[in-house]
Design an enzyme around this catalytic site. Sequence first.
Site, PDB file in Angstrom:
ATOM      1  N   HIS A  16      68.216 137.577 -14.373  1.00 39.84           N
ATOM      2  CA  HIS A  16      66.909 137.283 -13.772  1.00 39.84           C
ATOM      3  C   HIS A  16      66.165 136.191 -14.531  1.00 39.84           C
ATOM      4  O   HIS A  16      66.258 136.079 -15.748  1.00 39.84           O
ATOM      5  CB  HIS A  16      66.047 138.552 -13.756  1.00 39.84           C
ATOM      6  CG  HIS A  16      66.613 139.620 -12.880  1.00 39.84           C
ATOM      7  ND1 HIS A  16      66.224 140.923 -12.953  1.00 39.84           N
ATOM      8  CD2 HIS A  16      67.550 139.560 -11.906  1.00 39.84           C
ATOM      9  CE1 HIS A  16      66.888 141.639 -12.051  1.00 39.84           C
ATOM     10  NE2 HIS A  16      67.712 140.835 -11.415  1.00 39.84           N
ATOM     11  N   LYS A  68      61.015 137.205 -23.624  1.00 36.12           N
ATOM     12  CA  LYS A  68      61.144 138.671 -23.636  1.00 36.12           C
ATOM     13  C   LYS A  68      61.654 139.157 -24.988  1.00 36.12           C
ATOM     14  O   LYS A  68      62.599 138.588 -25.534  1.00 36.12           O
ATOM     15  CB  LYS A  68      62.136 139.121 -22.548  1.00 36.12           C
ATOM     16  CG  LYS A  68      61.667 138.793 -21.130  1.00 36.12           C
ATOM     17  CD  LYS A  68      62.750 138.988 -20.087  1.00 36.12           C
ATOM     18  CE  LYS A  68      62.296 138.362 -18.759  1.00 36.12           C
ATOM     19  NZ  LYS A  68      63.369 138.302 -17.766  1.00 36.12           N
ATOM     20  N   TYR A 110      60.750 146.395 -22.964  1.00 37.42           N
ATOM     21  CA  TYR A 110      60.592 144.998 -23.376  1.00 37.42           C
ATOM     22  C   TYR A 110      59.189 144.490 -23.150  1.00 37.42           C
ATOM     23  O   TYR A 110      58.470 144.938 -22.268  1.00 37.42           O
ATOM     24  CB  TYR A 110      61.609 144.089 -22.673  1.00 37.42           C
ATOM     25  CG  TYR A 110      61.768 144.220 -21.174  1.00 37.42           C
ATOM     26  CD1 TYR A 110      62.326 145.354 -20.610  1.00 37.42           C
ATOM     27  CD2 TYR A 110      61.407 143.172 -20.331  1.00 37.42           C
ATOM     28  CE1 TYR A 110      62.510 145.454 -19.229  1.00 37.42           C
ATOM     29  CE2 TYR A 110      61.585 143.258 -18.965  1.00 37.42           C
ATOM     30  CZ  TYR A 110      62.132 144.410 -18.422  1.00 37.42           C
ATOM     31  OH  TYR A 110      62.320 144.517 -17.068  1.00 37.42           O
ATOM     32  N   ASP A 138      70.450 141.627  -6.528  1.00 41.06           N
ATOM     33  CA  ASP A 138      71.418 141.051  -7.473  1.00 41.06           C
ATOM     34  C   ASP A 138      72.789 140.867  -6.835  1.00 41.06           C
ATOM     35  O   ASP A 138      73.549 139.976  -7.233  1.00 41.06           O
ATOM     36  CB  ASP A 138      71.516 141.915  -8.739  1.00 41.06           C
ATOM     37  CG  ASP A 138      70.250 141.827  -9.588  1.00 41.06           C
ATOM     38  OD1 ASP A 138      69.432 140.917  -9.349  1.00 41.06           O
ATOM     39  OD2 ASP A 138      70.086 142.672 -10.487  1.00 41.06           O
TER      40      ASP A 138
HETATM   41  C1  LIG Z   1      60.393 143.319 -13.101  1.00 35.14           C
HETATM   42  C2  LIG Z   1      59.256 144.036 -12.349  1.00 35.14           C
HETATM   43  C3  LIG Z   1      59.537 144.797 -11.238  1.00 35.14           C
HETATM   44  N1  LIG Z   1      58.533 145.420 -10.570  1.00 35.14           N
HETATM   45  C4  LIG Z   1      58.860 146.228  -9.390  1.00 35.14           C
HETATM   46  C5  LIG Z   1      59.460 145.434  -8.256  1.00 35.14           C
HETATM   47  C6  LIG Z   1      60.488 146.363  -7.658  1.00 35.14           C
HETATM   48  O1  LIG Z   1      59.919 147.110  -6.596  1.00 35.14           O
HETATM   49  C7  LIG Z   1      60.869 147.308  -8.778  1.00 35.14           C
HETATM   50  C8  LIG Z   1      62.237 147.016  -9.364  1.00 35.14           C
HETATM   51  O2  LIG Z   1      62.294 145.621  -9.659  1.00 35.14           O
HETATM   52  P1  LIG Z   1      63.633 144.915 -10.068  1.00 35.14           P
HETATM   53  O3  LIG Z   1      64.745 145.387  -9.206  1.00 35.14           O
HETATM   54  O4  LIG Z   1      63.394 143.432 -10.089  1.00 35.14           O
HETATM   55  O5  LIG Z   1      63.838 145.450 -11.550  1.00 35.14           O
HETATM   56  P2  LIG Z   1      64.886 144.953 -12.625  1.00 35.14           P
HETATM   57  O6  LIG Z   1      66.185 144.659 -11.952  1.00 35.14           O
HETATM   58  O7  LIG Z   1      64.896 145.941 -13.718  1.00 35.14           O
HETATM   59  O8  LIG Z   1      64.252 143.580 -13.127  1.00 35.14           O
HETATM   60  C9  LIG Z   1      64.242 143.267 -14.484  1.00 35.14           C
HETATM   61  O9  LIG Z   1      65.577 142.933 -14.867  1.00 35.14           O
HETATM   62  C10 LIG Z   1      65.737 142.522 -16.223  1.00 35.14           C
HETATM   63  C11 LIG Z   1      67.180 142.122 -16.409  1.00 35.14           C
HETATM   64  C12 LIG Z   1      64.761 141.501 -16.631  1.00 35.14           C
HETATM   65  O10 LIG Z   1      65.047 140.589 -17.408  1.00 35.14           O
HETATM   66  C13 LIG Z   1      63.354 141.693 -16.164  1.00 35.14           C
HETATM   67  O11 LIG Z   1      62.552 140.566 -16.407  1.00 35.14           O
HETATM   68  C14 LIG Z   1      63.292 142.091 -14.713  1.00 35.14           C
HETATM   69  O12 LIG Z   1      63.677 140.985 -13.915  1.00 35.14           O
HETATM   70  O13 LIG Z   1      59.858 147.175  -9.773  1.00 35.14           O
HETATM   71  C15 LIG Z   1      57.224 145.306 -10.990  1.00 35.14           C
HETATM   72  O14 LIG Z   1      56.292 145.892 -10.379  1.00 35.14           O
HETATM   73  N2  LIG Z   1      56.943 144.576 -12.113  1.00 35.14           N
HETATM   74  C16 LIG Z   1      57.916 143.931 -12.805  1.00 35.14           C
HETATM   75  O15 LIG Z   1      57.610 143.280 -13.862  1.00 35.14           O
END
Ligand SMILES: Cc1cn([C@H]2C[C@H](O)[C@@H](COP(=O)(O)OP(=O)(O)O[C@H]3O[C@@H](C)C(=O)[C@@H](O)[C@H]3O)O2)c(=O)[nH]c1=O
Length: 180
Positions: A63, A72, A132, A169
């Site tokens: 990401h 991060k 993180y 993803d």
């Molecule tokens: C990342 C994030 C997600 N969300 C919400 C959006 C979605 O409905 C739910 C899950 O989001 P994601 O599937 O994107 O979560 P995730 O796959 O865990 O995303 C994370 O991956 C890792 C590898 C990173 O480096 C992070 O920066 C972030 O991108 O949470 C937030 O409200 N705030 C946030 O900061």
Amino acid sequence: MQVIDTRIPDVKIIEPKVFGDKRGFFMETWNQKEFEKHVTGYPVKFVQDNHSKSNKGILRGLHFQTENTQGKLVRVVSGEVFDVAVDIRIDSPTYGEWVGVYLSAENKKQLWIPEGFAHGFYVTSNDAEFVYKCTDFYNPKSEVSIAWNDPFINIDWPIVKSPKLSEKDSLAKPLKLVLG
Ligand SMILES: Cc1cn([C@H]2C[C@H](O)[C@@H](COP(=O)(O)OP(=O)(O)O[C@H]3O[C@@H](C)C(=O)[C@@H](O)[C@H]3O)O2)c(=O)[nH]c1=O
């Protein structure tokens, strides 16, 4: 704390000093003064803390946010992951290179991933809780997923069978298609 260089100069492994005693242990997980002096060499402001839990075999990433680019500081508080940072700074001498580190509740290592890097991790234990700090806010409009198995990046993931991915993803594209 001890700071360990990686093959990408701006990405650092941090090993906190752990004070064990009969009660358990104590460690500092973030100390702004020490961090700026020994890790970045420049001021850092974290504005958001995140916490996720994932089961074995899950891969989150890779990401990146094209706006509100996030640095991060990542660690694991339960279980183990293989954590990866990919340099996607177009003018960087290490563009397209990656660093991978096992982070676990046991080894207590942290990884500093500056702005300009894509990030992802693969869960190698039964489950893992990942926490993180981020230097900018979540911006879903600018978030992009880069394919975990992009042959140009060629990450040597410790994966036995296909990882479990989110829908987002699983639709991710290679770096060169995402960022041109
Ligand atoms: C990342 C994030 C997600 N969300 C919400 C959006 C979605 O409905 C739910 C899950 O989001 P994601 O599937 O994107 O979560 P995730 O796959 O865990 O995303 C994370 O991956 C890792 C590898 C990173 O480096 C992070 O920066 C972030 O991108 O949470 C937030 O409200 N705030 C946030 O900061």
